[in-house]
Motif scaffolding. Sequence first.
Motif, PDB file in Angstrom:
ATOM      1  N   UNK A  40      44.298  52.712  42.473  1.00  0.00           N
ATOM      2  CA  UNK A  40      43.705  53.023  41.175  1.00  0.00           C
ATOM      3  C   UNK A  40      44.657  53.983  40.477  1.00  0.00           C
ATOM      4  N   UNK A  41      45.394  53.456  39.486  1.00  0.00           N
ATOM      5  CA  UNK A  41      46.437  54.285  38.874  1.00  0.00           C
ATOM      6  C   UNK A  41      45.876  55.413  38.020  1.00  0.00           C
ATOM      7  N   UNK A  42      44.588  55.351  37.676  1.00  0.00           N
ATOM      8  CA  UNK A  42      43.977  56.449  36.923  1.00  0.00           C
ATOM      9  C   UNK A  42      43.777  57.679  37.807  1.00  0.00           C
ATOM     10  N   UNK A  43      43.225  57.439  38.980  1.00  0.00           N
ATOM     11  CA  UNK A  43      42.943  58.549  39.894  1.00  0.00           C
ATOM     12  C   UNK A  43      44.039  58.746  40.926  1.00  0.00           C
ATOM     13  N   UNK A  44      44.973  57.780  40.991  1.00  0.00           N
ATOM     14  CA  UNK A  44      46.050  57.792  41.977  1.00  0.00           C
ATOM     15  C   UNK A  44      45.489  57.781  43.398  1.00  0.00           C
ATOM     16  N   UNK A 148      30.462  47.214  38.775  1.00  0.00           N
ATOM     17  CA  UNK A 148      31.120  46.022  39.309  1.00  0.00           C
ATOM     18  C   UNK A 148      32.197  45.522  38.361  1.00  0.00           C
ATOM     19  N   UNK A 149      31.895  45.549  37.054  1.00  0.00           N
ATOM     20  CA  UNK A 149      32.863  45.092  36.058  1.00  0.00           C
ATOM     21  C   UNK A 149      34.089  45.993  36.040  1.00  0.00           C
ATOM     22  N   UNK A 150      33.870  47.302  36.043  1.00  0.00           N
ATOM     23  CA  UNK A 150      34.985  48.245  36.078  1.00  0.00           C
ATOM     24  C   UNK A 150      35.822  48.038  37.347  1.00  0.00           C
ATOM     25  N   UNK A 151      35.133  47.810  38.458  1.00  0.00           N
ATOM     26  CA  UNK A 151      35.820  47.632  39.734  1.00  0.00           C
ATOM     27  C   UNK A 151      36.775  46.443  39.739  1.00  0.00           C
ATOM     28  N   UNK A 152      36.315  45.285  39.248  1.00  0.00           N
ATOM     29  CA  UNK A 152      37.187  44.104  39.275  1.00  0.00           C
ATOM     30  C   UNK A 152      38.331  44.228  38.274  1.00  0.00           C
ATOM     31  N   UNK A 153      38.088  44.897  37.148  1.00  0.00           N
ATOM     32  CA  UNK A 153      39.161  45.102  36.174  1.00  0.00           C
ATOM     33  C   UNK A 153      40.244  46.005  36.768  1.00  0.00           C
ATOM     34  N   UNK A 154      39.847  47.117  37.351  1.00  0.00           N
ATOM     35  CA  UNK A 154      40.816  48.035  37.947  1.00  0.00           C
ATOM     36  C   UNK A 154      41.582  47.359  39.090  1.00  0.00           C
ATOM     37  N   UNK A 155      40.882  46.555  39.880  1.00  0.00           N
ATOM     38  CA  UNK A 155      41.542  45.872  40.995  1.00  0.00           C
ATOM     39  C   UNK A 155      42.568  44.861  40.487  1.00  0.00           C
ATOM     40  N   UNK A 156      42.242  44.169  39.400  1.00  0.00           N
ATOM     41  CA  UNK A 156      43.199  43.231  38.802  1.00  0.00           C
ATOM     42  C   UNK A 156      44.446  43.976  38.328  1.00  0.00           C
ATOM     43  N   UNK A 157      44.235  45.086  37.634  1.00  0.00           N
ATOM     44  CA  UNK A 157      45.360  45.871  37.133  1.00  0.00           C
ATOM     45  C   UNK A 157      46.201  46.431  38.285  1.00  0.00           C
ATOM     46  N   UNK A 158      45.522  46.908  39.338  1.00  0.00           N
ATOM     47  CA  UNK A 158      46.225  47.427  40.497  1.00  0.00           C
ATOM     48  C   UNK A 158      47.032  46.350  41.204  1.00  0.00           C
TER      49      UNK A 158
END
Length: 260
Positions: A40-44, A148-158
């Motif tokens: 998670x690049x936001x929280x590192x 859940x929506x935030x989770x899959x978006x962050x995982x895609x970006x990661x």
Amino acid sequence: MLSNKVLDWMNKTGFPLEMKTALSFRKQSFDVYQSYDYKDFESDKSREIDVLAIHIDQTSKGMIDVAYVMECKASKKPWVVLKGKTLSDSYHRLNSFCIASVAGREAFVDKLINGELEYIRDYTETSKYAGYDFRQAMGGDHDPAYGAAIGVIKACLGYIQDRTCNVSDRLCYCFPVIVVDSPLFECWLNETGELELQEVQRSCFKFSSYHSERVSTTVTVITKSELDAFSSEAERVADSIRNEFAARENELFDKLCKRT
């Protein structure tokens, strides 16, 4: 017996849904990872997504990457996608289609501008009918749908960040998906101003959030009974993406070979 007690406990968790999701994609041409860690690049910090399915093509030169990132939500409470009017023709096809790397976005836009989308054009049209919100019905103040929506978006970006850190030219296309094991409904306002509700096995909704910059895409929601049909379609989508950008992949591969 102790084993029966353990099985009874397992059936009350979300693990069976994760296992069924992984199995469904393994039946297709996907390399599947469960409890996949991403940054998670936001929280590192390292975080976990339930299932990652990466499309495998033995003839690929490694410059096209297609993946499905899935969060599995086991719950007795139903889920609702709120829908309005069909989006206008001005909506962003690429954003609605998936989350892409910079190079993947450029390849898509070049074809779109030149009117050359051939293999994936029909798939980019389906998101016109997406809803505008996703909720868990009959819940309290805490709504797991948003998480859940935030989770899959962050995982895609990661995932895309990880795949392009050493090969920035790689064409990455990543699809966020939420899998549920309780009833899924679509809700809308009819012409007389009354709410209508219809149970479905698959739906999707537009979702936007800010992760250093605005990210907007379509998140797909499916029930467990839709898993096999969806994973089969996912393979067709991946094959279509590979066919669509085959020439571009060859160019990028030759360019990479010259650099090395």
